[in-house]
Design a protein around this motif. Structure first.
Motif, PDB file in Angstrom:
ATOM      1  N   ILE A  36       0.880  -1.043   0.061  1.00  0.00           N
ATOM      2  CA  ILE A  36       0.079  -0.045  -0.041  1.00  0.00           C
ATOM      3  C   ILE A  36       0.981   1.309  -0.037  1.00  0.00           C
ATOM      4  O   ILE A  36       1.781   1.546   0.982  1.00  0.00           O
ATOM      5  CB  ILE A  36      -1.046  -0.031   1.162  1.00  0.00           C
ATOM      6  CG1 ILE A  36      -1.902  -1.166   1.167  1.00  0.00           C
ATOM      7  CG2 ILE A  36      -1.680   1.304   1.178  1.00  0.00           C
ATOM      8  CD1 ILE A  36      -2.987  -1.421   2.476  1.00  0.00           C
ATOM      9  N   GLY A  39       5.075   5.469  -3.067  1.00  0.00           N
ATOM     10  CA  GLY A  39       5.899   6.394  -2.658  1.00  0.00           C
ATOM     11  C   GLY A  39       7.201   5.753  -2.506  1.00  0.00           C
ATOM     12  O   GLY A  39       7.698   4.659  -3.038  1.00  0.00           O
ATOM     13  N   PHE A  40       8.342   6.256  -1.600  1.00  0.00           N
ATOM     14  CA  PHE A  40       9.702   5.857  -1.769  1.00  0.00           C
ATOM     15  C   PHE A  40       9.578   4.433  -1.380  1.00  0.00           C
ATOM     16  O   PHE A  40      10.648   3.747  -1.567  1.00  0.00           O
ATOM     17  CB  PHE A  40      10.481   7.020  -0.910  1.00  0.00           C
ATOM     18  CG  PHE A  40      10.803   8.091  -1.654  1.00  0.00           C
ATOM     19  CD1 PHE A  40      10.079   9.046  -1.818  1.00  0.00           C
ATOM     20  CD2 PHE A  40      12.266   8.198  -2.100  1.00  0.00           C
ATOM     21  CE1 PHE A  40      10.523  10.129  -2.610  1.00  0.00           C
ATOM     22  CE2 PHE A  40      12.595   9.065  -2.901  1.00  0.00           C
ATOM     23  CZ  PHE A  40      11.802  10.195  -3.202  1.00  0.00           C
ATOM     24  N   GLY A  42       6.967   1.989  -0.574  1.00  0.00           N
ATOM     25  CA  GLY A  42       6.433   1.230  -1.245  1.00  0.00           C
ATOM     26  C   GLY A  42       6.756   0.706  -2.432  1.00  0.00           C
ATOM     27  O   GLY A  42       6.706  -0.378  -3.050  1.00  0.00           O
ATOM     28  N   VAL A  61      -1.153  -0.968  -4.579  1.00  0.00           N
ATOM     29  CA  VAL A  61      -2.266  -0.183  -4.444  1.00  0.00           C
ATOM     30  C   VAL A  61      -1.799   1.200  -4.269  1.00  0.00           C
ATOM     31  O   VAL A  61      -1.303   1.515  -3.289  1.00  0.00           O
ATOM     32  CB  VAL A  61      -3.036  -0.536  -3.276  1.00  0.00           C
ATOM     33  CG1 VAL A  61      -4.383   0.045  -3.023  1.00  0.00           C
ATOM     34  CG2 VAL A  61      -3.363  -2.004  -3.204  1.00  0.00           C
ATOM     35  N   SER A  73      11.583  18.861  -4.403  1.00  0.00           N
ATOM     36  CA  SER A  73      10.685  19.974  -4.557  1.00  0.00           C
ATOM     37  C   SER A  73      11.008  21.163  -4.001  1.00  0.00           C
ATOM     38  O   SER A  73      10.365  22.408  -4.257  1.00  0.00           O
ATOM     39  CB  SER A  73       9.291  19.149  -3.660  1.00  0.00           C
ATOM     40  OG  SER A  73       9.677  19.357  -2.307  1.00  0.00           O
ATOM     41  N   ASN A  74      12.008  21.273  -2.878  1.00  0.00           N
ATOM     42  CA  ASN A  74      12.401  22.707  -2.450  1.00  0.00           C
ATOM     43  C   ASN A  74      13.119  23.363  -3.565  1.00  0.00           C
ATOM     44  O   ASN A  74      13.497  24.612  -3.705  1.00  0.00           O
ATOM     45  CB  ASN A  74      13.512  22.416  -1.606  1.00  0.00           C
ATOM     46  CG  ASN A  74      12.757  22.104  -0.264  1.00  0.00           C
ATOM     47  OD1 ASN A  74      11.481  22.564  -0.023  1.00  0.00           O
ATOM     48  ND2 ASN A  74      13.213  21.332   0.641  1.00  0.00           N
ATOM     49  N   SER A 132       3.215   1.373   3.378  1.00  0.00           N
ATOM     50  CA  SER A 132       3.938   2.635   3.105  1.00  0.00           C
ATOM     51  C   SER A 132       3.260   3.937   2.831  1.00  0.00           C
ATOM     52  O   SER A 132       3.584   4.483   1.851  1.00  0.00           O
ATOM     53  CB  SER A 132       5.108   2.339   2.288  1.00  0.00           C
ATOM     54  OG  SER A 132       6.185   3.374   2.462  1.00  0.00           O
ATOM     55  N   GLY A 322       8.912   3.328   6.076  1.00  0.00           N
ATOM     56  CA  GLY A 322       8.763   4.733   5.478  1.00  0.00           C
ATOM     57  C   GLY A 322       8.595   5.545   6.779  1.00  0.00           C
ATOM     58  O   GLY A 322       8.378   5.226   7.986  1.00  0.00           O
TER      59      GLY A 322
HETATM   60  C1  LIG Z   1      10.459  19.366   1.310  1.00  0.00           C
HETATM   61  C2  LIG Z   1      10.942  18.063   1.476  1.00  0.00           C
HETATM   62  C3  LIG Z   1      11.912  17.603   1.034  1.00  0.00           C
HETATM   63  C4  LIG Z   1      12.544  16.219   1.242  1.00  0.00           C
HETATM   64  N1  LIG Z   1      13.756  15.921   0.538  1.00  0.00           N
HETATM   65  C5  LIG Z   1      14.112  14.690   1.115  1.00  0.00           C
HETATM   66  C6  LIG Z   1      15.611  14.275   0.386  1.00  0.00           C
HETATM   67  O1  LIG Z   1      16.368  15.062  -0.145  1.00  0.00           O
HETATM   68  N2  LIG Z   1      16.066  13.053   0.746  1.00  0.00           N
HETATM   69  C7  LIG Z   1      15.189  12.222   1.290  1.00  0.00           C
HETATM   70  O2  LIG Z   1      15.662  10.932   1.411  1.00  0.00           O
HETATM   71  N3  LIG Z   1      13.890  12.572   1.591  1.00  0.00           N
HETATM   72  C8  LIG Z   1      13.477  13.631   1.643  1.00  0.00           C
HETATM   73  N4  LIG Z   1      12.298  13.937   1.935  1.00  0.00           N
HETATM   74  C9  LIG Z   1      11.274  13.135   2.759  1.00  0.00           C
HETATM   75  C10 LIG Z   1      10.754  11.892   1.810  1.00  0.00           C
HETATM   76  O3  LIG Z   1       9.850  12.779   0.851  1.00  0.00           O
HETATM   77  C11 LIG Z   1       9.969  11.086   2.638  1.00  0.00           C
HETATM   78  O4  LIG Z   1      10.620  10.480   3.722  1.00  0.00           O
HETATM   79  C12 LIG Z   1       9.322   9.908   1.771  1.00  0.00           C
HETATM   80  O5  LIG Z   1       8.437  10.403   0.844  1.00  0.00           O
HETATM   81  C13 LIG Z   1       8.770   8.952   2.862  1.00  0.00           C
HETATM   82  O6  LIG Z   1       8.502   7.783   2.028  1.00  0.00           O
HETATM   83  P1  LIG Z   1       7.244   7.069   2.082  1.00  0.00           P
HETATM   84  O7  LIG Z   1       6.980   5.627   1.364  1.00  0.00           O
HETATM   85  O8  LIG Z   1       6.848   6.687   3.721  1.00  0.00           O
HETATM   86  O9  LIG Z   1       6.071   7.818   1.713  1.00  0.00           O
HETATM   87  P2  LIG Z   1       5.381   8.755   0.382  1.00  0.00           P
HETATM   88  O10 LIG Z   1       6.735   8.854  -0.354  1.00  0.00           O
HETATM   89  O11 LIG Z   1       4.928   9.954   0.655  1.00  0.00           O
HETATM   90  O12 LIG Z   1       4.673   7.791  -0.295  1.00  0.00           O
HETATM   91  C14 LIG Z   1       3.214   7.558   0.308  1.00  0.00           C
HETATM   92  C15 LIG Z   1       2.353   7.073  -0.784  1.00  0.00           C
HETATM   93  O13 LIG Z   1       1.254   6.223  -0.502  1.00  0.00           O
HETATM   94  C16 LIG Z   1       0.108   6.670  -1.095  1.00  0.00           C
HETATM   95  N5  LIG Z   1      -1.070   6.291  -0.069  1.00  0.00           N
HETATM   96  C17 LIG Z   1      -1.192   7.089   1.009  1.00  0.00           C
HETATM   97  N6  LIG Z   1      -2.382   6.370   1.633  1.00  0.00           N
HETATM   98  C18 LIG Z   1      -2.677   5.643   1.011  1.00  0.00           C
HETATM   99  C19 LIG Z   1      -4.014   4.611   0.810  1.00  0.00           C
HETATM  100  N7  LIG Z   1      -4.883   4.821   2.086  1.00  0.00           N
HETATM  101  N8  LIG Z   1      -4.004   3.634  -0.261  1.00  0.00           N
HETATM  102  C20 LIG Z   1      -3.045   3.736  -1.274  1.00  0.00           C
HETATM  103  N9  LIG Z   1      -2.122   4.751  -1.160  1.00  0.00           N
HETATM  104  C21 LIG Z   1      -1.981   5.486  -0.185  1.00  0.00           C
HETATM  105  C22 LIG Z   1       0.386   8.133  -1.457  1.00  0.00           C
HETATM  106  O14 LIG Z   1      -0.448   8.689  -2.146  1.00  0.00           O
HETATM  107  C23 LIG Z   1       1.826   8.161  -1.706  1.00  0.00           C
HETATM  108  O15 LIG Z   1       1.928   8.185  -2.830  1.00  0.00           O
HETATM  109  C24 LIG Z   1      11.755  15.541   1.794  1.00  0.00           C
HETATM  110  C25 LIG Z   1      10.507  15.557   2.203  1.00  0.00           C
HETATM  111  C26 LIG Z   1       9.961  17.156   2.106  1.00  0.00           C
HETATM  112  C27 LIG Z   1       8.811  17.378   2.666  1.00  0.00           C
END
Ligand SMILES: Cc1cc2nc3c(=O)[nH]c(=O)nc-3n(C[C@H](O)[C@H](O)[C@H](O)COP(=O)(O)OP(=O)(O)OC[C@H]3O[C@@H](n4cnc5c(N)ncnc54)[C@H](O)[C@@H]3O)c2cc1C
Lengths: 430, 103
Positions: A36, A39-40, A42, A61, A73-74, A132, A322
């Motif tokens: 689920i 992002g990074f 999943g 998903v 994005s910055n 994730s 994550g």
């Molecule tokens: C401004 C900024 C700069 C950053 N710079 C860096 C950097 O330089 N290097 C770095 O390593 N990290 C950086 N990060 C951090 C990084 O973006 C996050 O740590 C990372 O995205 C975490 O991964 P994740 O898989 O936990 O969540 P995400 O990458 O956010 O992925 C989550 C995904 O889950 C999906 N989702 C949520 N709920 C559901 C659901 N119910 N059903 C299905 N899908 C769902 C969402 O649509 C999304 O696509 C930065 C963050 C920010 C805000």
């Protein structure tokens, strides 16, 4: 008995919308893994599960067809990259790696029956679930800051439209205006992210609107890579940036979007031309609503995990990775999420193959730009212990504060920040 | 085999192998697991699409030697020294073997 029947019904529903992988494959799937969140964490988990063992049927998903990365994005906000430069998609995942991408949201997880209900009404059955979902905002924690307010005072802490909005506001504001940021206390997504953002907004203002000021209102007294950031700010942006720590009434407790005003804990009212409010966060809604997060204590709202496996301590066969996971000292970064995902993919593949899984290692490196040609980083090699995840002693740490040729060193690290983005994109979405 | 029969079979397999994880029940960290961390920066298969150096196509001995030079700070680095210090000599040997096997 009731539970068995639910599993059975779930399996039929899953079979109804899930046949592609199972039917196309030569041999029947050895196991079904549902992931689920694309992002990074999943996306890495889905891809690496298939690389580990193409016999595992993997369903991702994720409602989106395109994913905007928060990393870089910055750069868009600073004006030297376009939104289109930070888009990733799932074509390689489906086309090259045989992951089935279901473009729906997960609305409920039932660890007892091992099923996931989707927004379209169908149910997927899993043998192992990888979750994730990233973070969601604690709307209302700052009085007056709800989703509607973010249309006036963007958080830009999920990349995409919010990123574009903050950029447009910076372009539209008059020279001499105040850009205010509200920054939360830990834990939150990307500890150094707000300070990279301050830097790159300053980079833009210095060129385009040099009489403007940045007022950074912080809910804490110290921050990631602080000395390195502050050295860079002094060198590049002089007194354009004012950082107000918690101890000097930096914490914002209320906003009034109609008046573009931020109100501090002790009642100071700050008026801004542009207000970037980064609210406190917690694990994505699906994780909390499915009972996978702590309900009280210091880590309320985050998902407790076994440091050796990232398996939820609240539900068997559910792996939370994550930002949503409480990884202890591991920063909530995309790099961490991807590293955790590789470890979980390996762990699950080992179990499926009947092998004893090996001890994982996790790594992280967060590059931050202080300016487009000025980079700094923090790196660590993490190991699980029974008392939690620890950074390997004697390794990792920050970029040196005073390297022999500082300008060249910062320039190299900026190049490597872009290099990391290119490599990571391939490693995860390629 | 139809999907339902497959699902039933899979469940049996997983129920048999699943168990509580703890340090003592896990095998020593493999080169595969250690080297999986490198590709976030060096690209899949060690082929970098951008500014990071590619590390694909190098011999086991060369990778091991370079990692030791990073570890003891005898080779200039921005970040590799900080990473290399996180691995034991045995782990560096395992990493070198794995990375050299990438095609
Ligand atoms: C401004 C900024 C700069 C950053 N710079 C860096 C950097 O330089 N290097 C770095 O390593 N990290 C950086 N990060 C951090 C990084 O973006 C996050 O740590 C990372 O995205 C975490 O991964 P994740 O898989 O936990 O969540 P995400 O990458 O956010 O992925 C989550 C995904 O889950 C999906 N989702 C949520 N709920 C559901 C659901 N119910 N059903 C299905 N899908 C769902 C969402 O649509 C999304 O696509 C930065 C963050 C920010 C805000």
């Amino acid at each position: 008995m009731a539970m068995k029947r639910r599993t059975f019904v779930g399996a039929i529903a899953a079979a109804a919308i899930l046949p592609a992988v199972a039917v196309r494959a030569q041999a029947p799937a050895k196991a079904r893994v549902v992931v689920i969140g694309g992002g990074f964490g999943g996306t890495t988990a889905a891809k690496f599960l298939r690389l580990e063992d193409p016999g595992i049927a993997v369903t991702l998903v994720e409602p989106k067809a395109e994913f905007h990365t928060c990393p870089a994005s910055n750069y868009v906000i600073g004006g030297f990259r376009k939104l289109a430069d930070i888009v990733q998609d799932y074509s390689a995942l489906a086309g090259r790696h045989g992951v089935r991408h279901v473009r729906e949201a997960a609305v409920a997880i039932d660890p007892a029956s091992k099923t996931v209900r989707l927004s379209g009404g169908q149910t997927l059955a899993y043998d192992k679930l990888v979750l994730s979902p990233g973070v969601d905002m604690r709307w209302g924690d700052i009085e007056g800051y709800d989703e509607a307010a973010s249309a006036t005072m963007p958080h830009a802490w999920h990349a995409g439209p919010q990123t574009a909005l903050l950029r447009r506001q910076l372009e539209a504001m008059p020279d001499g205006g105040v850009v205010a940021l509200s920054i939360p206390g830990l834990p939150y997504r990307c500890p150094p992210g707000p300070y990279e953002r301050i830097s790159l907004i300053a980079h833009y203002l210095k060129m385009a609107k040099p009489r403007s000021k940045i007022l950074a209102l912080d809910g804490k007294d110290a921050f990631s890579k602080q000395a390195l950031f502050q050295d860079g700010w002094a060198e590049l942006y002089k007194d354009m940036i004012e950082w107000v720590p918690l101890g000097q009434d930096g914490k914002i407790v209320e906003v009034v979007p109609g008046e573009m005003t931020l109100v501090s804990e002790f009642g100071q009212r700050h008026k801004a031309a542009v207000a970037n409010v980064i609210p406190p966060q917690f694990a994505g809604n699906i994780a909390r609503e499915s009972g996978l997060a702590d309900k009280a204590g210091q880590f309320e709202g985050w998902c407790p995990i076994d440091p050796f496996t990232f398996e939820s301590t609240l539900a068997k066969d559910v792996y939370v990775i994550g930002d949503a996971a409480n990884g202890g000292v591991m920063p909530k970064s995309g790099f961490s999420a991807s590293s955790e995902a590789k470890a979980v993919a390996r762990h699950i593949a080992s179990l499926v193959a009947g092998r004893t899984p090996d001890l994982p290692v996790y790594i992280n490196t967060c590059y931050s730009l202080v300016a487009p040609d000025y980079g700094i980083s923090v790196a660590d090699v993490f190991r699980p212990t029974k008392d939690g995840i620890v950074a390997t002693p004697g390794a990792g740490g920050l970029s040196p504060r005073h390297p022999p040729d500082a300008a060249a060193f910062r320039h190299h690290e900026a190049e490597y920040a872009y290099g990391w983005y290119a490599s990571m994109s391939q490693d995860i979405w390629g | 085999m139809n999907a339902l029969a497959c699902i039933a079979a899979c469940l049996t397999v997983l129920l048999a192998v699943a168990g509580p994880a703890a340090a003592q029940s896990l095998a020593p960290t493999t080169g595969h697991t250690l080297a999986a961390t490198c590709t976030s920066c060096h690209g899949p298969g060690g082929r970098s699409p951008g500014a990071m150096p590619s590390i694909n196509g190098r011999s086991e001995a060369e990778i091991a030697k370079t990692m030791h030079e990073f570890k003891d700070d005898s080779r200039p680095a921005t970040v590799m020294n900080r990473h290399a210090k996180g691995f034991s000599d045995g782990e560096i040997a395992a990493i070198a073997k794995e990375v050299a096997s990438w095609r």
